[in-house]
Design a protein around this motif. Structure first.
Motif, PDB file in Angstrom:
ATOM      1  N   LEU A 269       0.750  -1.738   0.121  1.00  0.00           N
ATOM      2  CA  LEU A 269      -0.097   0.119   0.015  1.00  0.00           C
ATOM      3  C   LEU A 269       0.420   1.027  -0.484  1.00  0.00           C
ATOM      4  O   LEU A 269      -0.080   2.466   0.017  1.00  0.00           O
ATOM      5  N   ALA A 270       2.281   1.297  -0.208  1.00  0.00           N
ATOM      6  CA  ALA A 270       2.750   2.505   0.502  1.00  0.00           C
ATOM      7  C   ALA A 270       3.165   2.851  -0.290  1.00  0.00           C
ATOM      8  O   ALA A 270       2.809   4.493  -1.152  1.00  0.00           O
ATOM      9  N   PRO A 271       3.032   2.182  -2.292  1.00  0.00           N
ATOM     10  CA  PRO A 271       2.785   3.317  -3.588  1.00  0.00           C
ATOM     11  C   PRO A 271       1.749   4.248  -3.119  1.00  0.00           C
ATOM     12  O   PRO A 271       1.884   5.830  -4.049  1.00  0.00           O
ATOM     13  N   SER A 272       0.648   3.852  -2.520  1.00  0.00           N
ATOM     14  CA  SER A 272      -0.483   4.505  -3.315  1.00  0.00           C
ATOM     15  C   SER A 272      -0.626   6.028  -2.581  1.00  0.00           C
ATOM     16  O   SER A 272      -0.754   6.478  -2.544  1.00  0.00           O
ATOM     17  N   VAL A 273       0.394   5.651  -1.066  1.00  0.00           N
ATOM     18  CA  VAL A 273      -0.112   6.440  -0.595  1.00  0.00           C
ATOM     19  C   VAL A 273       0.967   7.842  -0.965  1.00  0.00           C
ATOM     20  O   VAL A 273       0.589   8.896  -0.546  1.00  0.00           O
ATOM     21  N   GLN A 274       1.944   6.696  -1.780  1.00  0.00           N
ATOM     22  CA  GLN A 274       2.963   8.220  -1.663  1.00  0.00           C
ATOM     23  C   GLN A 274       2.492   8.437  -3.141  1.00  0.00           C
ATOM     24  O   GLN A 274       2.449   9.808  -3.646  1.00  0.00           O
ATOM     25  N   ALA A 275       1.756   8.044  -4.024  1.00  0.00           N
ATOM     26  CA  ALA A 275       1.166   8.430  -4.875  1.00  0.00           C
ATOM     27  C   ALA A 275      -0.116   9.696  -4.378  1.00  0.00           C
ATOM     28  O   ALA A 275      -0.713  10.785  -5.494  1.00  0.00           O
ATOM     29  N   ALA A 276      -0.739  10.178  -3.517  1.00  0.00           N
ATOM     30  CA  ALA A 276      -1.766  10.482  -2.990  1.00  0.00           C
ATOM     31  C   ALA A 276      -1.141  11.451  -2.156  1.00  0.00           C
ATOM     32  O   ALA A 276      -2.010  13.185  -2.150  1.00  0.00           O
ATOM     33  N   ALA A 277       0.207  11.645  -2.400  1.00  0.00           N
ATOM     34  CA  ALA A 277       0.885  12.917  -1.765  1.00  0.00           C
ATOM     35  C   ALA A 277       0.343  14.402  -2.203  1.00  0.00           C
ATOM     36  O   ALA A 277       0.685  14.032  -3.816  1.00  0.00           O
ATOM     37  N   LYS A 278      -0.064  15.286  -1.843  1.00  0.00           N
ATOM     38  CA  LYS A 278       0.135  16.606  -2.346  1.00  0.00           C
ATOM     39  C   LYS A 278       1.002  17.395  -3.084  1.00  0.00           C
ATOM     40  O   LYS A 278       1.889  17.392  -2.222  1.00  0.00           O
ATOM     41  N   LEU A 279       1.524  17.883  -4.487  1.00  0.00           N
ATOM     42  CA  LEU A 279       2.308  19.264  -4.600  1.00  0.00           C
ATOM     43  C   LEU A 279       1.458  20.138  -3.504  1.00  0.00           C
ATOM     44  O   LEU A 279       1.656  21.009  -3.246  1.00  0.00           O
ATOM     45  N   GLU A 280       3.490  20.868  -3.430  1.00  0.00           N
ATOM     46  CA  GLU A 280       3.509  22.034  -2.894  1.00  0.00           C
ATOM     47  C   GLU A 280       2.837  23.338  -3.331  1.00  0.00           C
ATOM     48  O   GLU A 280       2.913  23.267  -4.688  1.00  0.00           O
ATOM     49  N   ASP A 281       2.636  24.480  -2.958  1.00  0.00           N
ATOM     50  CA  ASP A 281       1.996  25.549  -4.217  1.00  0.00           C
ATOM     51  C   ASP A 281       2.963  25.988  -5.055  1.00  0.00           C
ATOM     52  O   ASP A 281       4.235  26.013  -4.311  1.00  0.00           O
ATOM     53  N   GLY A 282       2.553  25.972  -6.623  1.00  0.00           N
ATOM     54  CA  GLY A 282       3.653  26.382  -6.959  1.00  0.00           C
ATOM     55  C   GLY A 282       3.214  26.081  -8.482  1.00  0.00           C
ATOM     56  O   GLY A 282       1.855  25.806  -8.638  1.00  0.00           O
ATOM     57  N   THR A 283       4.945  26.523  -9.700  1.00  0.00           N
ATOM     58  CA  THR A 283       4.689  26.552 -10.748  1.00  0.00           C
ATOM     59  C   THR A 283       5.036  24.767 -11.711  1.00  0.00           C
ATOM     60  O   THR A 283       6.255  25.310 -10.870  1.00  0.00           O
ATOM     61  N   TYR A 284       4.836  23.836 -11.855  1.00  0.00           N
ATOM     62  CA  TYR A 284       5.183  22.496 -12.505  1.00  0.00           C
ATOM     63  C   TYR A 284       5.291  22.572 -14.266  1.00  0.00           C
ATOM     64  O   TYR A 284       3.841  22.915 -14.250  1.00  0.00           O
ATOM     65  N   THR A 285       6.184  21.637 -14.454  1.00  0.00           N
ATOM     66  CA  THR A 285       5.522  20.812 -15.848  1.00  0.00           C
ATOM     67  C   THR A 285       5.298  19.444 -15.652  1.00  0.00           C
ATOM     68  O   THR A 285       5.920  19.142 -15.111  1.00  0.00           O
ATOM     69  N   ILE A 286       4.736  18.979 -16.297  1.00  0.00           N
ATOM     70  CA  ILE A 286       4.099  17.856 -16.293  1.00  0.00           C
ATOM     71  C   ILE A 286       3.752  16.985 -17.494  1.00  0.00           C
ATOM     72  O   ILE A 286       2.986  17.492 -18.672  1.00  0.00           O
ATOM     73  N   ASN A 287       4.042  16.125 -17.900  1.00  0.00           N
ATOM     74  CA  ASN A 287       4.198  14.610 -18.755  1.00  0.00           C
ATOM     75  C   ASN A 287       2.652  13.845 -18.926  1.00  0.00           C
ATOM     76  O   ASN A 287       2.321  14.054 -17.764  1.00  0.00           O
ATOM     77  N   TYR A 288       2.304  14.732 -19.817  1.00  0.00           N
ATOM     78  CA  TYR A 288       0.788  13.629 -19.708  1.00  0.00           C
ATOM     79  C   TYR A 288       0.960  12.791 -21.347  1.00  0.00           C
ATOM     80  O   TYR A 288       1.993  12.632 -22.548  1.00  0.00           O
ATOM     81  N   VAL A 289      -0.190  11.736 -21.386  1.00  0.00           N
ATOM     82  CA  VAL A 289      -0.506  11.492 -22.610  1.00  0.00           C
ATOM     83  C   VAL A 289      -2.029  11.324 -22.825  1.00  0.00           C
ATOM     84  O   VAL A 289      -3.042  11.524 -21.686  1.00  0.00           O
ATOM     85  N   ILE A 290      -2.478  11.096 -23.747  1.00  0.00           N
ATOM     86  CA  ILE A 290      -3.958  11.412 -23.567  1.00  0.00           C
ATOM     87  C   ILE A 290      -4.355   9.496 -24.281  1.00  0.00           C
ATOM     88  O   ILE A 290      -4.300   9.207 -25.372  1.00  0.00           O
ATOM     89  N   LYS A 291      -5.141   9.103 -23.888  1.00  0.00           N
ATOM     90  CA  LYS A 291      -6.166   8.133 -23.870  1.00  0.00           C
ATOM     91  C   LYS A 291      -7.241   8.604 -24.010  1.00  0.00           C
ATOM     92  O   LYS A 291      -8.193   9.285 -24.326  1.00  0.00           O
ATOM     93  N   LYS A 292      -8.243   7.342 -24.682  1.00  0.00           N
ATOM     94  CA  LYS A 292      -9.104   7.153 -25.577  1.00  0.00           C
ATOM     95  C   LYS A 292     -10.000   6.978 -24.250  1.00  0.00           C
ATOM     96  O   LYS A 292      -9.929   6.905 -22.998  1.00  0.00           O
ATOM     97  N   ALA A 293     -11.467   7.588 -24.710  1.00  0.00           N
ATOM     98  CA  ALA A 293     -12.509   7.601 -22.878  1.00  0.00           C
ATOM     99  C   ALA A 293     -13.171   6.792 -22.479  1.00  0.00           C
ATOM    100  O   ALA A 293     -12.908   6.091 -21.065  1.00  0.00           O
ATOM    101  N   ASP A 294     -12.484   5.477 -23.289  1.00  0.00           N
ATOM    102  CA  ASP A 294     -13.396   4.033 -22.379  1.00  0.00           C
ATOM    103  C   ASP A 294     -12.518   3.068 -22.211  1.00  0.00           C
ATOM    104  O   ASP A 294     -12.055   1.617 -22.303  1.00  0.00           O
ATOM    105  N   LYS A 295     -11.077   3.116 -22.795  1.00  0.00           N
ATOM    106  CA  LYS A 295     -10.089   2.166 -23.039  1.00  0.00           C
ATOM    107  C   LYS A 295      -9.015   2.604 -22.554  1.00  0.00           C
ATOM    108  O   LYS A 295      -8.987   3.810 -22.583  1.00  0.00           O
ATOM    109  N   ASP A 296      -7.432   1.814 -22.056  1.00  0.00           N
ATOM    110  CA  ASP A 296      -6.407   2.643 -21.571  1.00  0.00           C
ATOM    111  C   ASP A 296      -5.584   2.631 -22.738  1.00  0.00           C
ATOM    112  O   ASP A 296      -4.623   3.760 -22.626  1.00  0.00           O
ATOM    113  N   SER A 297      -5.538   2.798 -24.496  1.00  0.00           N
ATOM    114  CA  SER A 297      -4.845   2.983 -25.035  1.00  0.00           C
ATOM    115  C   SER A 297      -4.819   4.327 -25.662  1.00  0.00           C
ATOM    116  O   SER A 297      -5.799   5.649 -25.777  1.00  0.00           O
TER     117      SER A 297
END
Length: 219
Positions: free
Chosen positions: A22-50
């Protein structure tokens, strides 16, 4: 006594396995501090992970703005003329997102929308029109942000679009990749509660087992 030690070791191993799982889930839920960031992303389909075809029409990385637990992102389109409408999540539906900047000559446009949880894909709606091939469709897409890729940007303000009001929510009607709006499930600090609950239950089982073992030895 040897059996008791074996029981202790067995229960401790179970607890450790649960914590590390469960530790990874807790780490993933950690909130970022106030500020501006760059962040990568991928656009997925509405009902699939492709990956959606729309992924190629958006520049990476996005800009992420965090203030008082609220998050906004700026994403840039590289085929602005084709994407005639962009709607971000507002309330229980979608509404036209604020246009931050636009360069018609370069065919680029940057829009802003809210993000509730970086660990969950954020839905959006686009209307694509390509007159040269008689193409006209609505799509629901999902922005899957990579939390680990978030990097702070020096010398920038914490929040984008201060002093602007969010557009009112509109009912979503989609065709193409999905006709049903994709809900954005919320997660958060409840993960910590789950971890402590598991530890508490494991400890309780451990104590009960120990008492039963002692009674058996006495008898």
């Amino acid at each position: 006594m040897k059996r008791l030690r074996t029981l202790y070791t067995y229960m401790l191993a179970i607890v450790c396995m649960m914590v590390f799982t469960l530790a990874p889930s807790v780490q993933a839920a950690a909130k970022l501090e106030d500020g501006t960031y760059t962040i990568n992303y991928v656009i997925k389909k509405a009902d699939k992970d492709s990956v959606s075809m729309a992924n190629d029409y958006f520049e990476k990385p996005a800009k992420l703005f965090v203030k008082n637990g609220e998050m906004k992102v700026h994403v840039q389109m590289n085929h602005s003329a084709w994407i005639t409408e962009f709607k971000g999540p507002v309330g229980g539906g979608f509404a036209d997102s604020k246009v931050v900047s636009e360069d018609k000559k370069a065919d680029k446009r940057t829009v802003e929308f809210n993000v509730k949880d970086l660990s969950q894909p954020t839905p959006a709606q686009i209307h694509v029109t390509v007159t040269s091939v008689n193409y006209d469709h609505d799509y629901t897409i999902r922005f899957a942000f990579d939390e680990k890729s978030a990097k702070p940007v020096a010398g920038t303000k914490a929040v984008a679009g201060e002093g602007t009001k969010q557009p009112s929510a509109k009912a979503a009607t989609t065709t193409g990749e999905s006709k049903t709006p994709v809900e954005n499930p919320e997660t958060g600090d409840s993960t910590n509660v789950i971890v402590f609950s598991v530890l508490f239950v494991s400890s309780l089982i451990f104590l009960i087992s120990s008492q039963k073992f002692r009674r058996t030895n006495k008898s």
